[in-house]
Design an enzyme around this catalytic site. Structure first.
Site, PDB file in Angstrom:
ATOM      1  N   THR A   7      -8.278  26.327 -18.018  1.00 41.41           N
ATOM      2  CA  THR A   7      -7.981  26.416 -19.453  1.00 41.41           C
ATOM      3  C   THR A   7      -7.805  27.872 -19.857  1.00 41.41           C
ATOM      4  O   THR A   7      -8.464  28.754 -19.306  1.00 41.41           O
ATOM      5  CB  THR A   7      -9.093  25.773 -20.320  1.00 41.41           C
ATOM      6  N   LYS A  12     -13.082  26.213 -25.420  1.00 39.39           N
ATOM      7  CA  LYS A  12     -13.251  25.064 -24.519  1.00 39.39           C
ATOM      8  C   LYS A  12     -14.010  25.490 -23.262  1.00 39.39           C
ATOM      9  O   LYS A  12     -14.896  24.778 -22.785  1.00 39.39           O
ATOM     10  CB  LYS A  12     -11.878  24.494 -24.124  1.00 39.39           C
ATOM     11  N   ASP A  69      -7.553  18.002 -21.466  1.00 39.97           N
ATOM     12  CA  ASP A  69      -6.565  18.071 -22.543  1.00 39.97           C
ATOM     13  C   ASP A  69      -7.097  17.209 -23.672  1.00 39.97           C
ATOM     14  O   ASP A  69      -7.591  16.102 -23.446  1.00 39.97           O
ATOM     15  CB  ASP A  69      -5.192  17.580 -22.085  1.00 39.97           C
ATOM     16  N   GLY A 151     -11.264  25.182 -33.577  1.00 43.33           N
ATOM     17  CA  GLY A 151     -10.204  24.179 -33.756  1.00 43.33           C
ATOM     18  C   GLY A 151     -10.402  23.374 -35.040  1.00 43.33           C
ATOM     19  O   GLY A 151     -10.567  23.928 -36.128  1.00 43.33           O
ATOM     20  N   TYR A 152     -10.398  22.059 -34.905  1.00 42.56           N
ATOM     21  CA  TYR A 152     -10.490  21.155 -36.057  1.00 42.56           C
ATOM     22  C   TYR A 152     -11.941  20.802 -36.398  1.00 42.56           C
ATOM     23  O   TYR A 152     -12.184  19.910 -37.211  1.00 42.56           O
ATOM     24  CB  TYR A 152      -9.701  19.870 -35.757  1.00 42.56           C
TER      25      TYR A 152
END
Ligand code: ITT
Length: 197
Positions: A7, A12, A69, A151-152
């Site tokens: 990655t 992550k 992913d 991120g979200y």
């Protein structure tokens, strides 16, 4: 046993490192392999992209690789951003641009249901060893809540918790998240491989 985490996303990477702590592995990152060619994520499923990242990286590095992913699938947006979660707001967008785009598209919507899905793939240079999925359900909040994570995380409220991922300690998110579920399903295989080494 050496394991390369395929990655480029540092957030992550740190979650994956924490999930693998305790297994007898030498964890390597792409920083140690600057010469590897970029993997083009052009599949339309998270499994396809994770498999491509893991296998191509294993072939080029010559060692076992783990890739994940992740996609965010929002019901009222017909499943968008889905597998295209990284560049939802455009080519060089930030995490915040993506969150604000999701909040804006949902501003008049009552249905805020969403799924976070991770596909984790373990591959050796001669082929894929395992593919596992982690899925969690939740809803998109009406505003950003919390300051943990990435991120979200600050707009995804995990069902059954009343909290966004960004309102949880990193350790808690990493126990129960989509990524944790996918990675925990890979752990027994990694433990066996590490023992055989
Ligand atoms: P690599 O392909 O190099 O691993 P990436 O950032 O493209 O990095 P993904 O395709 O797996 O990673 O994830 C797409 C985007 O989804 C990511 O850039 C974040 O914006 C978001 N995302 C992934 N995991 C997340 C998590 O646990 N919490 C919140 N958002 C996440």
């Amino acid at each position: 046993m050496k394991l390369l985490i395929a990655t480029h996303n540092r957030d992550k990477l740190s979650e994956i490192r924490a999930l693998l702590a305790g297994i007898k592995l030498e964890i390597l990152s792409l920083d140690e392999y600057p010469e590897l060619p970029e993997v083009v994520e052009d599949r339309d499923t998270i499994e396809g992209n994770a498999a491509k990242k893991a296998l191509e990286t294993a072939i080029h590095s010559g060692i076992c690789c783990l890739a994940d992913d992740t996609g965010l699938f929002i019901d009222a947006l017909g499943g968008a951003p889905g597998v295209y979660a990284a560049r939802f707001a455009g080519e060089s967008c930030t995490y915040r641009d993506n969150r604000l785009k999701a909040l804006d598209l949902l501003k008049d919507k009552a249905d805020r249901k969403a799924l976070f899905k991770t596909a984790a793939v373990l591959a050796a240079p001669d082929g894929i060893i395992a593919i596992r999925q982690g899925v969690v359900t939740g809803k998109i909040t009406t505003q950003e809540l919390g300051d943990q994570g990435f991120g979200y995380d600050s707009i995804f409220e995990l069902d059954g918790t009343g909290k966004t991922y960004a309102q949880m300690d990193a350790e808690i998110k990493n126990e129960i998240s989509h990524r944790a579920l996918a990675l925990k399903a890979i752990l027994p295989i990694l433990k066996t491989l590490a023992q055989l080494d």
